[in-house]
Design a protein around this motif. Structure first.
Motif, mmCIF file in Angstrom:
data_model
loop_
_atom_site.group_PDB
_atom_site.id
_atom_site.type_symbol
_atom_site.label_atom_id
_atom_site.label_comp_id
_atom_site.label_asym_id
_atom_site.label_seq_id
_atom_site.Cartn_x
_atom_site.Cartn_y
_atom_site.Cartn_z
ATOM 1 N N MET A 3 0.830 -1.172 0.000
ATOM 2 C CA MET A 3 0.000 0.000 0.000
ATOM 3 C C MET A 3 0.872 1.232 0.000
ATOM 4 N N SER A 4 0.344 2.294 -0.579
ATOM 5 C CA SER A 4 1.111 3.531 -0.637
ATOM 6 C C SER A 4 0.203 4.692 -0.992
ATOM 7 N N SER A 5 0.745 5.866 -0.800
ATOM 8 C CA SER A 5 0.073 7.057 -1.295
ATOM 9 C C SER A 5 0.375 7.160 -2.789
ATOM 10 N N LEU A 6 -0.096 8.206 -3.401
ATOM 11 C CA LEU A 6 0.096 8.332 -4.847
ATOM 12 C C LEU A 6 1.459 8.909 -5.192
ATOM 13 N N GLY A 7 1.740 9.062 -6.460
ATOM 14 C CA GLY A 7 2.999 9.650 -6.929
ATOM 15 C C GLY A 7 4.156 8.675 -6.862
ATOM 16 N N GLY A 8 5.303 9.182 -6.435
ATOM 17 C CA GLY A 8 6.516 8.373 -6.386
ATOM 18 C C GLY A 8 6.419 7.194 -5.441
ATOM 19 N N HIS A 9 5.678 7.342 -4.354
ATOM 20 C CA HIS A 9 5.492 6.224 -3.424
ATOM 21 C C HIS A 9 4.802 5.055 -4.133
ATOM 22 N N LEU A 10 3.765 5.375 -4.902
ATOM 23 C CA LEU A 10 3.043 4.341 -5.643
ATOM 24 C C LEU A 10 3.916 3.745 -6.738
ATOM 25 N N GLU A 11 4.682 4.570 -7.411
ATOM 26 C CA GLU A 11 5.590 4.081 -8.450
ATOM 27 C C GLU A 11 6.563 3.045 -7.874
ATOM 28 N N GLN A 12 7.058 3.308 -6.674
ATOM 29 C CA GLN A 12 7.972 2.363 -6.033
ATOM 30 C C GLN A 12 7.255 1.067 -5.661
ATOM 31 N N LEU A 13 6.024 1.180 -5.176
ATOM 32 C CA LEU A 13 5.253 -0.020 -4.849
ATOM 33 C C LEU A 13 5.007 -0.858 -6.096
ATOM 34 N N LEU A 14 4.656 -0.215 -7.193
ATOM 35 C CA LEU A 14 4.379 -0.941 -8.439
ATOM 36 C C LEU A 14 5.635 -1.587 -9.014
ATOM 37 N N ALA A 15 6.821 -1.088 -8.627
ATOM 38 C CA ALA A 15 8.078 -1.716 -9.048
ATOM 39 C C ALA A 15 8.230 -3.109 -8.431
ATOM 40 N N LEU A 16 7.436 -3.390 -7.410
ATOM 41 C CA LEU A 16 7.463 -4.713 -6.765
ATOM 42 C C LEU A 16 6.512 -5.704 -7.442
ATOM 43 N N GLN A 17 5.960 -5.336 -8.592
ATOM 44 C CA GLN A 17 4.975 -6.167 -9.287
ATOM 45 C C GLN A 17 5.424 -7.612 -9.491
ATOM 46 N N PRO A 18 6.667 -7.891 -9.901
ATOM 47 C CA PRO A 18 7.063 -9.292 -10.061
ATOM 48 C C PRO A 18 6.906 -10.107 -8.770
ATOM 49 N N THR A 19 7.211 -9.504 -7.647
ATOM 50 C CA THR A 19 7.029 -10.190 -6.362
ATOM 51 C C THR A 19 5.552 -10.313 -6.037
ATOM 52 N N MET A 20 4.785 -9.270 -6.304
ATOM 53 C CA MET A 20 3.350 -9.303 -6.023
ATOM 54 C C MET A 20 2.660 -10.380 -6.841
ATOM 55 N N ASP A 21 3.137 -10.635 -8.040
ATOM 56 C CA ASP A 21 2.530 -11.654 -8.895
ATOM 57 C C ASP A 21 2.690 -13.065 -8.337
ATOM 58 N N MET A 22 3.634 -13.259 -7.441
ATOM 59 C CA MET A 22 3.878 -14.581 -6.862
ATOM 60 C C MET A 22 2.922 -14.893 -5.705
ATOM 61 N N TYR A 23 2.159 -13.913 -5.261
ATOM 62 C CA TYR A 23 1.280 -14.075 -4.104
ATOM 63 C C TYR A 23 -0.086 -13.464 -4.385
ATOM 64 N N ASP A 24 -1.066 -13.802 -3.547
ATOM 65 C CA ASP A 24 -2.333 -13.087 -3.595
ATOM 66 C C ASP A 24 -2.052 -11.687 -3.082
ATOM 67 N N SER A 25 -2.152 -10.703 -3.946
ATOM 68 C CA SER A 25 -1.774 -9.344 -3.580
ATOM 69 C C SER A 25 -2.884 -8.357 -3.894
ATOM 70 N N TYR A 26 -2.899 -7.305 -3.124
ATOM 71 C CA TYR A 26 -3.836 -6.211 -3.317
ATOM 72 C C TYR A 26 -3.044 -4.915 -3.293
ATOM 73 N N ILE A 27 -3.476 -3.975 -4.083
ATOM 74 C CA ILE A 27 -2.878 -2.640 -4.061
ATOM 75 C C ILE A 27 -3.881 -1.720 -3.376
ATOM 76 N N VAL A 28 -3.393 -0.962 -2.413
ATOM 77 C CA VAL A 28 -4.208 0.047 -1.741
ATOM 78 C C VAL A 28 -3.475 1.369 -1.896
ATOM 79 N N THR A 29 -4.181 2.356 -2.437
ATOM 80 C CA THR A 29 -3.579 3.673 -2.650
ATOM 81 C C THR A 29 -4.651 4.743 -2.484
ATOM 82 N N GLU A 30 -4.262 5.973 -2.688
ATOM 83 C CA GLU A 30 -5.188 7.086 -2.544
ATOM 84 C C GLU A 30 -6.043 7.265 -3.792
ATOM 85 N N ASN A 31 -7.276 7.674 -3.562
ATOM 86 C CA ASN A 31 -8.213 7.952 -4.643
ATOM 87 C C ASN A 31 -7.853 9.312 -5.245
ATOM 88 N N ASN A 32 -7.461 9.276 -6.512
ATOM 89 C CA ASN A 32 -7.011 10.478 -7.196
ATOM 90 C C ASN A 32 -7.206 10.229 -8.690
#
Length: 149
Positions: A1-30
Motif C-alpha cells: 500500500m502507498s500514497s500516490l505519486g513516487g510512493h506508488l511508483e515504487q510499490l508498483l516496481a514490486l509487481q514481479p514479487t506481487m505476482d507470486m502471491y495473492d496481492s492487493y494494491i491500496v492507494t489514494e483515490n485520485n
C-alpha cells in the motif's frame, strides 16, 4: 500500500514479487490512480489525507482509519508492505494491533533525512528497508537493500 505519486511508483516496481502471491494494491483515490483499475484487478482506494490544517488532518485521519478498518476486515492481509506516505498509517496501526507482518520501505527520494511516515512506521514495522546506505545512520535497525527500481 502507498500514497500516490513516487510512493506508488515504487510499490508498483514490486509487481514481479506481487505476482507470486495473492496481492492487493491500496492507494489514494485520485484522478491519476483511477486508471490503474484497468491494469490491476485487486486495487482499492482510500481518500487522500489532507495536511492543510490540523483540523482537516485529524478529520481525514479518522475517516481513513474507519475506511481502512473496513478494508482490513475485508482483505484480512497476512503481510502489509508499504512504501509510504500518510494514508498508510491507519492500516499499519491496524496491522500491528492484529499481529500482521509489517514491511515498510522508506522512499527512494530520502537519502539523508527521515520521512514523517517512516519515522512512525520504523517502530511499527517488523522489517524496515532503506534504499540508501546513508539512512542506516538514522534508522539503525533498518535493512539496506538498495534501490527497488
Amino acid at each position: 500500500m502507498s500514497s500516490l505519486g513516487g510512493h506508488l511508483e515504487q510499490l508498483l516496481a514490486l509487481q514481479p514479487t506481487m505476482d507470486m502471491y495473492d496481492s492487493y494494491i491500496v492507494t489514494e483515490n485520485n484522478p491519476s490512480t483511477l486508471k490503474l483499475k484497468d491494469k490491476y484487478k485487486e486495487i482499492y482506494y482510500l481518500p487522500y489525507i489532507s495536511r492543510s490544517s490540523f483540523f482537516s488532518f485529524v478529520f481525514s485521519f479518522v475517516s481513513i482509519f474507519l475506511k481502512s478498518l473496513r478494508l482490513f476486515v475485508k482483505l484480512n492481509p497476512n503481510v502489509i508492505i508499504s512504501t509510504g506516505s500518510g494514508c498508510v498509517l491507519p492500516m499499519f496501526i491496524l496491522g500491528r494491533i492484529f499481529g500482521k507482518k509489517l514491511i515498510f520501505i522508506e522512499t527512494f527520494s530520502r537519502i539523508e533525512s527521515k520521512t514523517l511516515t517512516g519515522s512512525f512506521c520504523y517502530y511499527l514495522a517488523d522489517v524496515f528497508i532503506v534504499q540508501w546506505k546513508e539512512l542506516k545512520k538514522l534508522y539503525p535497525k533498518a535493512i539496506y537493500l538498495g534501490s527497488i527500481y
